[in-house]
Write a protein that holds these residues in place. Structure first.
Motif, PDB file in Angstrom:
ATOM      1  N   LEU A 174       0.873  -1.191   0.000  1.00 34.40           N
ATOM      2  CA  LEU A 174       0.000   0.000   0.000  1.00 34.40           C
ATOM      3  C   LEU A 174       0.902   1.231   0.000  1.00 34.40           C
ATOM      4  CD1 LEU A 174      -3.078  -0.385   2.403  1.00 34.40           C
ATOM      5  CD2 LEU A 174      -3.080   0.082  -0.036  1.00 34.40           C
ATOM      6  N   TRP A 175       1.657   1.413  -1.022  1.00 33.78           N
ATOM      7  CA  TRP A 175       2.567   2.561  -1.188  1.00 33.78           C
ATOM      8  C   TRP A 175       3.679   2.549  -0.156  1.00 33.78           C
ATOM      9  CZ3 TRP A 175      -0.014   6.154  -4.694  1.00 33.78           C
ATOM     10  CH2 TRP A 175      -1.411   6.089  -4.706  1.00 33.78           C
ATOM     11  N   SER A 184       1.101   4.670  13.256  1.00 35.95           N
ATOM     12  CA  SER A 184       0.613   4.697  11.864  1.00 35.95           C
ATOM     13  C   SER A 184       0.468   6.143  11.416  1.00 35.95           C
ATOM     14  CB  SER A 184      -0.768   4.036  11.784  1.00 35.95           C
ATOM     15  OG  SER A 184      -1.707   4.837  12.485  1.00 35.95           O
ATOM     16  N   GLY A 185       0.176   6.316  10.140  1.00 36.69           N
ATOM     17  CA  GLY A 185      -0.063   7.655   9.616  1.00 36.69           C
ATOM     18  C   GLY A 185      -1.326   8.283  10.197  1.00 36.69           C
ATOM     19  N   SER A 186      -2.349   7.466  10.382  1.00 31.84           N
ATOM     20  CA  SER A 186      -3.601   7.995  10.953  1.00 31.84           C
ATOM     21  C   SER A 186      -3.355   8.546  12.352  1.00 31.84           C
ATOM     22  CB  SER A 186      -4.656   6.887  11.054  1.00 31.84           C
ATOM     23  OG  SER A 186      -4.950   6.328   9.807  1.00 31.84           O
ATOM     24  N   ASN A 234      -1.475  11.798  12.257  1.00 31.62           N
ATOM     25  CA  ASN A 234      -2.290  12.963  11.903  1.00 31.62           C
ATOM     26  C   ASN A 234      -3.234  13.353  13.037  1.00 31.62           C
ATOM     27  OD1 ASN A 234      -1.316  13.910   9.447  1.00 31.62           O
ATOM     28  ND2 ASN A 234      -2.336  12.256   8.317  1.00 31.62           N
ATOM     29  N   TYR A 294      -6.407  12.350   1.438  1.00 31.79           N
ATOM     30  CA  TYR A 294      -6.463  11.193   2.337  1.00 31.79           C
ATOM     31  C   TYR A 294      -5.439  11.373   3.434  1.00 31.79           C
ATOM     32  CZ  TYR A 294      -7.033   6.539   4.206  1.00 31.79           C
ATOM     33  OH  TYR A 294      -7.309   5.481   5.062  1.00 31.79           O
ATOM     34  N   HIS A 295      -5.926  11.377   4.672  1.00 29.37           N
ATOM     35  CA  HIS A 295      -4.999  11.537   5.791  1.00 29.37           C
ATOM     36  C   HIS A 295      -5.139  10.422   6.823  1.00 29.37           C
ATOM     37  CE1 HIS A 295      -3.552  15.342   4.262  1.00 29.37           C
ATOM     38  NE2 HIS A 295      -4.786  15.810   4.197  1.00 29.37           N
ATOM     39  N   GLY A 296      -5.951   9.400   6.512  1.00 28.31           N
ATOM     40  CA  GLY A 296      -6.077   8.276   7.430  1.00 28.31           C
ATOM     41  C   GLY A 296      -7.521   7.932   7.707  1.00 28.31           C
ATOM     42  N   GLU A 301      -1.109  16.750   1.294  1.00 27.54           N
ATOM     43  CA  GLU A 301      -0.122  15.813   0.758  1.00 27.54           C
ATOM     44  C   GLU A 301       0.578  16.550  -0.390  1.00 27.54           C
ATOM     45  OE1 GLU A 301      -2.606  12.030  -0.180  1.00 27.54           O
ATOM     46  OE2 GLU A 301      -3.976  13.629   0.322  1.00 27.54           O
ATOM     47  N   ALA A 360      -3.747   8.543  -2.332  1.00 26.90           N
ATOM     48  CA  ALA A 360      -4.977   7.755  -2.423  1.00 26.90           C
ATOM     49  C   ALA A 360      -6.051   8.468  -3.239  1.00 26.90           C
ATOM     50  CB  ALA A 360      -5.488   7.451  -1.020  1.00 26.90           C
ATOM     51  N   ASP A 380       1.775  16.244   4.746  1.00 24.91           N
ATOM     52  CA  ASP A 380       1.544  14.825   5.013  1.00 24.91           C
ATOM     53  C   ASP A 380       2.345  14.022   3.998  1.00 24.91           C
ATOM     54  OD1 ASP A 380       0.695  12.236   5.254  1.00 24.91           O
ATOM     55  OD2 ASP A 380      -1.400  12.758   5.623  1.00 24.91           O
ATOM     56  N   VAL A 387       3.201  10.831   4.308  1.00 23.68           N
ATOM     57  CA  VAL A 387       3.085   9.396   4.604  1.00 23.68           C
ATOM     58  C   VAL A 387       3.402   8.558   3.358  1.00 23.68           C
ATOM     59  CG1 VAL A 387       1.396   7.593   5.176  1.00 23.68           C
ATOM     60  CG2 VAL A 387       1.591   9.625   6.601  1.00 23.68           C
ATOM     61  N   ILE A 388       2.911   8.999   2.207  1.00 26.61           N
ATOM     62  CA  ILE A 388       3.257   8.313   0.963  1.00 26.61           C
ATOM     63  C   ILE A 388       4.515   8.920   0.340  1.00 26.61           C
ATOM     64  CG2 ILE A 388       2.553   8.027  -1.464  1.00 26.61           C
ATOM     65  CD1 ILE A 388      -0.255   7.354  -0.474  1.00 26.61           C
ATOM     66  N   LYS A 429       4.539   4.605   6.579  1.00 26.66           N
ATOM     67  CA  LYS A 429       4.804   3.757   5.406  1.00 26.66           C
ATOM     68  C   LYS A 429       6.296   3.518   5.105  1.00 26.66           C
ATOM     69  CE  LYS A 429       0.389   4.800   3.115  1.00 26.66           C
ATOM     70  NZ  LYS A 429      -0.384   3.586   3.042  1.00 26.66           N
ATOM     71  N   ARG A 469      -3.603  -0.124  -8.906  1.00 28.23           N
ATOM     72  CA  ARG A 469      -4.850   0.164  -8.223  1.00 28.23           C
ATOM     73  C   ARG A 469      -5.684   1.119  -9.065  1.00 28.23           C
ATOM     74  NH1 ARG A 469      -7.371   2.059  -4.647  1.00 28.23           N
ATOM     75  NH2 ARG A 469      -6.700   3.691  -3.258  1.00 28.23           N
TER      76      ARG A 469
HETATM   77  N1  PXG Z   1      -1.683  10.107   5.160  1.00 33.48           N
HETATM   78  C1  PXG Z   1      -1.545   9.727   3.877  1.00 33.48           C
HETATM   79  C2  PXG Z   1      -1.103  10.720   2.867  1.00 33.48           C
HETATM   80  C3  PXG Z   1      -1.805   8.405   3.524  1.00 33.48           C
HETATM   81  O1  PXG Z   1      -1.674   8.038   2.241  1.00 33.48           O
HETATM   82  C4  PXG Z   1      -2.340   7.951   5.823  1.00 33.48           C
HETATM   83  C5  PXG Z   1      -2.058   9.267   6.122  1.00 33.48           C
HETATM   84  C6  PXG Z   1      -2.755   7.053   6.929  1.00 33.48           C
HETATM   85  O2  PXG Z   1      -1.759   6.164   7.255  1.00 33.48           O
HETATM   86  P1  PXG Z   1      -2.112   4.761   7.961  1.00 33.48           P
HETATM   87  O3  PXG Z   1      -0.766   4.223   8.301  1.00 33.48           O
HETATM   88  O4  PXG Z   1      -2.898   5.058   9.170  1.00 33.48           O
HETATM   89  O5  PXG Z   1      -2.902   3.940   6.978  1.00 33.48           O
HETATM   90  C7  PXG Z   1      -2.197   7.494   4.508  1.00 33.48           C
HETATM   91  C8  PXG Z   1      -2.499   6.068   4.187  1.00 33.48           C
HETATM   92  C9  PXG Z   1      -5.078   3.452  -0.748  1.00 33.48           C
HETATM   93  C10 PXG Z   1      -4.639   3.553   0.663  1.00 33.48           C
HETATM   94  O6  PXG Z   1      -5.907   2.580  -1.016  1.00 33.48           O
HETATM   95  C11 PXG Z   1      -3.839   4.597   1.069  1.00 33.48           C
HETATM   96  C12 PXG Z   1      -3.470   4.694   2.424  1.00 33.48           C
HETATM   97  C13 PXG Z   1      -3.881   3.725   3.327  1.00 33.48           C
HETATM   98  C14 PXG Z   1      -4.686   2.682   2.893  1.00 33.48           C
HETATM   99  C15 PXG Z   1      -5.070   2.587   1.564  1.00 33.48           C
HETATM  100  O7  PXG Z   1      -4.621   4.196  -1.588  1.00 33.48           O
HETATM  101  N2  PXG Z   1      -2.722   5.774   2.830  1.00 33.48           N
END
Ligand code: PXG
Length: 465
Positions: A62-63, A122-124, A127, A156-158, A229, A234, A262, A264-265, A291, A418
């Protein structure tokens, strides 16, 4: 010893999965009827499933698997740390060596004066930390009314309540009573879909200036921070026009609001440099990481914090933290991951050699009849599917219909790519080689050809009016 084996027939494992395992972002019953694909092992950029198929993973999981699969050194680092000190917390005036060493390493790597880290799992979680930290920072400075965080639609931030509120995904807000108060969303810099007759440069400026409009409308004294981001992941790998981030930076500076990048990616080499903030000239006060920090080998995230914010935060007792903040095993794995990314020059090579090669090949996909635009930033790319290139039209069918068809054809061609609505996205491990990129592009082209045939046969090649 508990053995996690792969001795059962695929159908039996799928039945157990359907009976007991609830998947994220999935319609459980639909998947249950179909049966989930079971991934059993992986090496480099290649996954193997329970039927023995070898699949090119153009999403790095997942990236996140920036370093590629199968690096024993990371497994050994985890095992060593588990034997030495499997767990201790950092809450009550204690610390441990992996947390210290990783913090020191991150301060060295991170741009500008992001010299401090608050760990999360985690990223969530990171944030969520950022929401509370930005608001607490202003409260500490005697401005408790500065609470609003401005974010963007389709960000997308979580998935936690806080981070999903920051995110701009309407389908997520529709479930569970989101967003939380004092989060405001402006439009995203997606020129291809929303730019109309403007040039990308004009559009980038216009979308950035929505931040200024929002600050003026909400009141400068109410706005705590802007979060974005650098390249939306996402949301469909939306690469902003070049004018966008400099203007955002100018506005954050002018109105004195915190800028949260952000990454995370984007972080840890994804855009061809260690951090996209460097690629885009962003000077964040806080940066979200996760990530690629551990290449996904162990769960870990964090907030990198600049000197000024850290100074203010360190002057109060921040009532915040997670059991696994700075988990020693995750920190040890992250350190080993960073050591290899640095010593083997993986990030440098990704930026100087691999990214330009991939860009040439990826951008050539824009010649395919089904593809409207092909965008790429380092090793994250997207193509927009369209029924009519000239007018940048969307499909009349529900968004995602064409994308899903294309994703199915990718799977049939042993390629994980994806779909986000009707955009196809990639984010391969940074260790992908040029021959593997050729394979990726061949399979993507075959999948696009097959998808085009199906879309035409099903009468879906119709622009939305
Ligand atoms: N910020 C960004 C920019 C992300 O891409 C998160 C925060 C949250 O991180 P955690 O570790 O809590 O998942 C993400 C996560 C998808 C996909 O389908 C993308 C993410 C997670 C799950 C699925 O593109 N990015």
């Amino acid at each position: 010893m508990t053995l996690i084996t792969n001795h059962m027939p695929t159908a039996e494992l799928q039945a157990l999965d359907a009976a007991h395992h609830m998947h994220p972002f999935t319609h459980g019953n639909e998947l249950g009827r179909k049966g989930a694909r079971i991934i059993t092992r992986a090496r480099g950029v290649t996954l193997t499933d329970s039927e023995g198929n070898e699949i090119l993973d153009a999403m790095a999981g997942l990236w996140c698997v920036n370093i590629g699969y199968g690096r024993d050194e990371l497994a050994e680092a985890a095992a060593r740390q588990m034997k030495e000190l499997p767990y201790y917390n950092t809450f009550f005036q204690t610390t441990h060596v992996p947390a210290i060493a990783l913090a020191d390493k991150l301060a060295e790597l991170a741009p500008h004066d992001l010299n401090h880290v608050f760990y999360a799992g985690s990223g969530s979680e990171a944030n969520d930390t950022n929401i509370r930290m930005a608001r607490t920072y202003w409260a500490q400075k005697g401005k408790p009314e500065k609470k609003v965080i401005i974010s963007r639609k389709n960000a997308y931030h979580g998935s936690s309540v806080g981070s999903a509120s920051l995110g701009g995904m309407s389908a997520m807000h529709a479930q569970g009573g989101l967003p939380i108060p004092d989060v405001h969303h402006i439009n995203q810099p997606d020129w291809w879909s929303e730019g109309g007759a403007m040039t990308p440069e004009e559009f980038g400026l216009a979308r950035a200036r929505e931040l200024e409009d929002a600050i003026l409308e909400l009141g400068q004294d109410r706005v705590a921070a802007f979060i974005g981001e650098p390249v939306q992941g996402a949301g469909g790998v939306i690469v902003p026009p070049e004018t966008y981030w400099p203007e955002i930076q100018r506005i954050c500076d002018k109105y004195g609001i915190l800028l949260i990048a952000d990454e995370v990616i984007c972080g840890f080499g994804r855009t061809g440099q260690w951090f996209a903030s460097e690629s885009y000239g962003i000077r964040p006060h806080i940066m979200t990481i996760a990530k690629g920090l551990s290449s996904g080998y162990a769960p870990i995230g964090g907030s990198l914090v600049c000197d000024e914010v850290a100074e203010v935060m360190n002057d109060c007792d921040f009532a915040h933290g997670y059991t696994y903040s700075g988990h020693p095993v995750s920190c040890a794995v992250a350190l080993e991951n960073i050591r290899i990314l640095q010593e083997e020059g993986i990030v440098d090579r990704a930026g100087s050699e691999i990214a330009p090669y991939l860009r040439r090949k990826w951008e050539a996909l824009a010649d395919h009849p089904l593809v409207g635009e092909a965008k790429i930033a380092g090793l994250m790319g997207s193509i927009a599917l369209t029924p009519d290139k000239a007018s940048r039209a969307r499909f009349a069918a529900d968004p995602g219909t064409a994308g899903l068809i294309c994703r199915e054809e990718c799977f049939a061609n042993n390629l994980v790519m994806r779909h986000v609505g009707d955009r196809m996205v990639i984010s391969p491990p940074l260790v992908i080689t040029k021959p593997e990129i050729d394979t990726l592009i061949d399979r993507a082209t075959a999948a696009l050809d097959a998808a085009q045939k199906r879309i035409e046969a099903e009468g879906l090649m119709v622009p939305a009016s």
